[in-house]
Design a protein around this motif. Structure first.
Motif, PDB file in Angstrom:
ATOM      1  N   LYS A  26      19.689 -25.482  40.247  1.00 51.02           N
ATOM      2  CA  LYS A  26      20.498 -24.802  39.234  1.00 51.02           C
ATOM      3  C   LYS A  26      20.117 -23.352  39.024  1.00 51.02           C
ATOM      4  N   LYS A  51      26.743 -19.374  35.645  1.00 51.44           N
ATOM      5  CA  LYS A  51      26.123 -20.702  35.682  1.00 51.44           C
ATOM      6  C   LYS A  51      26.541 -21.386  36.972  1.00 51.44           C
ATOM      7  N   THR A  52      25.575 -21.920  37.677  1.00 51.98           N
ATOM      8  CA  THR A  52      25.906 -22.571  38.942  1.00 51.98           C
ATOM      9  C   THR A  52      24.889 -23.662  39.266  1.00 51.98           C
ATOM     10  N   ALA A  53      25.323 -24.627  40.053  1.00 53.10           N
ATOM     11  CA  ALA A  53      24.433 -25.715  40.479  1.00 53.10           C
ATOM     12  C   ALA A  53      24.949 -26.304  41.775  1.00 53.10           C
ATOM     13  N   GLN A  62      28.978 -25.800  42.415  1.00 52.22           N
ATOM     14  CA  GLN A  62      29.890 -25.410  41.343  1.00 52.22           C
ATOM     15  C   GLN A  62      29.432 -24.119  40.669  1.00 52.22           C
ATOM     16  N   PHE A  63      30.423 -23.355  40.210  1.00 54.13           N
ATOM     17  CA  PHE A  63      30.161 -22.087  39.521  1.00 54.13           C
ATOM     18  C   PHE A  63      31.035 -21.998  38.279  1.00 54.13           C
ATOM     19  N   SER A  64      30.511 -21.356  37.248  1.00 53.34           N
ATOM     20  CA  SER A  64      31.317 -21.049  36.070  1.00 53.34           C
ATOM     21  C   SER A  64      30.904 -19.666  35.562  1.00 53.34           C
ATOM     22  N   LYS A  68      34.249 -12.044  30.362  1.00 55.95           N
ATOM     23  CA  LYS A  68      33.775 -10.907  29.556  1.00 55.95           C
ATOM     24  C   LYS A  68      32.347 -10.485  29.907  1.00 55.95           C
ATOM     25  N   LYS A  93      37.281 -18.120  31.313  1.00 55.76           N
ATOM     26  CA  LYS A  93      36.376 -18.543  32.379  1.00 55.76           C
ATOM     27  C   LYS A  93      37.036 -18.540  33.737  1.00 55.76           C
ATOM     28  N   THR A  95      36.176 -20.442  37.525  1.00 51.39           N
ATOM     29  CA  THR A  95      35.294 -21.485  38.059  1.00 51.39           C
ATOM     30  C   THR A  95      35.519 -21.689  39.553  1.00 51.39           C
ATOM     31  N   PHE A  96      34.505 -22.260  40.169  1.00 55.36           N
ATOM     32  CA  PHE A  96      34.622 -22.666  41.569  1.00 55.36           C
ATOM     33  C   PHE A  96      33.980 -24.038  41.707  1.00 55.36           C
ATOM     34  N   SER A  97      34.643 -24.923  42.399  1.00 54.45           N
ATOM     35  CA  SER A  97      34.090 -26.241  42.646  1.00 54.45           C
ATOM     36  C   SER A  97      34.335 -26.582  44.113  1.00 54.45           C
TER      37      SER A  97
END
Lengths: 185, 286
Positions: A26, A51-53, A62-64, A68, A93, A95-97
Motif C-alpha cells: 500500500k 491512495k493506492t494498493a 487500485q488507485f484513488s 483537488k 475523485k 480512480t483506477f482499478s
C-alpha cells in the motif's frame, strides 16, 4: 435457522475471505503527474496524496486520487482546473482499478526489477475507459517502487476545452505514476 | 433472527459495493476543505469581492464605463463618452493584496490594501463565510475650482474602508455583504457628512462553468449626502476565457472607484440613465 448461519458464514467470507492481507502492498502518498505539452505552453501538475494498493497474489491494483489535491505552479490554473475542466465539487475523485498482468512472474520477496503490463479501468468525471500501461516494479528491501506512464485524451473523459484555449491544452496528456509501496501486515 | 439477517444483508451489500476498490480503505480522513472561487474575480462589478490574487500574481485591470444609453444613436448609445480606470492588483501573499489605479474621473489616483481575514471552509474546520478587509485611499488632482481661497492639499483626499463578507451557498450562488464607510476630507456643504455609511450587496449566479450573472447594489444610509444622489445599481456578466476575465455590465454610476460610485452617483435607472461598462482583467505571474 440454518439459512441464517449460511448467510452469516457467507458474510464473514465476504469480509475476511477475499482480503488476503498478507500479500497487500500500500501507499497513501503515491504521486501522479499530468503533463500537457503544446507549442504554446507546457502545463504540469502533481498529486502527492494518491491512495493506492496492490495484491501480490492476485495482481489486483487500485488507485484513488482526489482532484483537488493536484498542485499547479499557477494558482489561477489550479482554480480553472477544478472549476472549469474537472468540476471537482461534482466529481471529487478519479480512480483506477486493474490488474498487473504478469504478477505470477514476480518474486516480490526478492530485490529485483520486474516489468508487466497493467491494464484496467480508469474513471475520470464518471467516465470509465480501459487503459493499459507498462509498469516497472523495483523491489528493494521490502519497498516496491512502481512507475508507469500512459496517455489520455481529455475529451474522452467529458472534459471540454473551449476554442480560445484550444491551442494551449494537449489532446494527448501524459499521465505518470510513481509510487513507493510498502508491505501491509 | 431477523436482526441477524438484516445485519448480514448490510454487511454483504457493503462488501459488494466496495468491491471495485476493495484494496483501498476508503474511509477518507477528514481534512479542511477551503471554499474556492466564490467569485470569478476580485471585483463583483464596481466594488471589490472577497477574492484576492495569489502571491506574486499581478492582475491588470482596465475598466470603462460609457455614457448613458439614453443619449441615443447620435452618441452611439453612450460609447462616444467614457470614464475609465487603469490599474492593477498585486498579491504580496495569497491573502494580502495591494493595488493602485488612475481614473479620469476627477483625475483620481487611488491605492488600496486588502487583507483576507477568514476563509470559508468545511470539514475539519468549519467557517461559514469568507471575510476580507479593504482600505482605499484616493487623491483627486483636478485644479482647484476656487484658487483664490485657502486650499489645503489634504482636501484632495478621500478614504473608503470596507468589510467584505461573502458566502458561497452552492456551487453556483454566492452572496456578499459589504458594510462600507467613505470618508471625505472636504465636502461641498456643511450639511453633508464627512463620514458616509453604506452597505453593499453583491450576488453572483453561475450560468455555465465559465459565465456568471452578477448583481450589485450599494445602499447609502439616509441624510448623509445630497438628496440629488442615487444608489449605485449594477447588473452584468462575468465571462472567463482562460487567461482573461471580461466583466460586461450595465450601471448608473460613472466612477470606477469606491468613493465615486458609492457617494457621487446621480443617475437614475428609472429615467433610463444607464451606462454600459466593462472591466477586463488579465493575470500575470512573476
Amino acid at each position: 435457522m440454518k439459512y441464517t448461519y449460511i448467510i452469516f458464514a457467507l458474510t464473514l467470507l465476504g469480509i475476511f475471505g477475499f482480503k488476503n492481507h498478507g500479500s497487500i502492498y500500500k501507499s497513501n502518498t503515491g504521486n501522479i503527474n499530468f503533463f500537457s505539452h503544446t507549442a504554446v505552453e507546457d502545463i504540469s501538475a502533481d498529486n502527492h496524496k494518491v491512495k493506492t494498493a496492490f495484491d501480490a497474489n492476485s495482481g489486483k491494483i487500485q488507485f484513488s486520487a482526489l482532484i483537488k489535491d493536484f498542485q499547479f505552479k499557477k494558482a489561477l490554473m489550479q482554480e480553472h482546473f477544478n472549476e472549469n475542466y474537472m468540476e471537482s465539487t461534482k466529481f471529487p475523485k478519479s480512480t483506477f482499478s486493474g490488474t498487473i498482468v504478469n504478477i505470477d512472474a514476480f518474486n516480490i520477496e526478492k530485490n529485483g526489477t520486474y516489468t508487466s503490463p497493467v491494464s484496467g479501468k480508469l474513471t475520470i468525471k464518471d467516465v470509465t475507459k480501459t487503459v493499459e500501461a507498462l509498469g516497472t516494479f523495483i523491489v528493494k528491501d521490502g519497498v516496491i517502487n512502481a512507475k508507469a506512464s500512459f496517455n489520455v485524451n481529455p475529451e474522452d473523459y467529458n472534459i471540454s476545452i473551449p476554442k480560445m484555449v484550444s491551442e494551449k491544452i494537449s489532446r494527448d496528456l501524459k499521465i505518470s505514476v510513481d509510487v513507493d509501496y510498502s508491505h501491509q501486515h | 433472527m431477523k436482526y441477524i439477517l438484516l445485519l448480514a444483508i448490510i454487511f454483504f451489500s457493503s462488501v459488494t459495493y466496495a468491491q471495485d476498490l476493495d484494496l483501498l480503505e476508503e474511509e477518507d480522513e477528514e481534512t479542511i476543505e477551503y471554499t474556492s472561487a466564490t467569485f470569478k474575480t476580485n471585483r463583483v462589478i464596481n466594488g471589490h469581492s472577497i477574492e484576492t490574487v495569489a502571491k506574486r500574481e499581478f492582475d491588470l485591470k482596465i475598466s470603462h464605463r460609457f455614457g448613458f444609453l439614453s443619449t441615443g444613436a447620435y452618441d452611439f448609445f453612450g460609447l462616444d463618452q467614457a470614464t475609465l480606470r487603469i490599474g492593477g492588483d498585486y498579491g504580496i501573499t495569497d491573502n494580502i493584496n495591494i493595488g493602485v489605479g488612475r481614473s479620469n474621473v476627477a483625475k483620481t489616483y487611488d491605492g488600496f490594501v486588502k487583507y483576507k481575514l477568514l476563509r470559508q471552509s468545511s470539514g475539519l474546520k468549519k467557517m461559514p463565510i469568507t471575510a476580507t478587509w479593504i482600505s482605499h485611499m484616493g487623491v483627486t488632482t483636478l485644479k482647484w475650482t476656487k484658487p483664490d481661497r485657502e486650499n489645503k492639499p489634504s482636501s484632495r483626499l478621500h478614504y473608503t474602508h470596507q468589510l467584505l463578507l461573502a458566502r458561497k451557498f452552492t456551487e453556483g450562488l454566492s452572496i456578499q455583504l459589504s458594510p462600507t464607510v467613505v470618508h471625505k476630507n472636504l465636502v461641498d456643504s456643511s450639511s453633508f457628512k464627512n463620514d458616509i455609511l453604506s452597505v453593499g450587496i453583491g450576488l453572483r449566479q453561475k450560468l455555465t462553468t465559465r459565465t456568471t450573472l452578477n448583481l450589485e447594489y450599494f445602499y447609502v444610509l439616509p441624510n448623509q449626502i445630497s438628496n440629488e444622489n442615487t444608489n449605485a445599481l449594477s447588473v452584468g456578466f462575468d465571462i472567463e476565457t482562460g487567461g482573461h476575465i471580461f466583466q460586461l455590465f450595465f450601471t448608473n454610476s460613472a466612477a470606477p472607484f469606491e468613493k465615486g460610485f458609492i457617494t457621487d452617483t446621480k443617475a437614475k435607472w428609472t429615467e433610463g440613465d444607464v451606462r454600459f461598462g466593462f472591466n477586463i482583467a488579465r493575470i500575470f505571474n512573476f
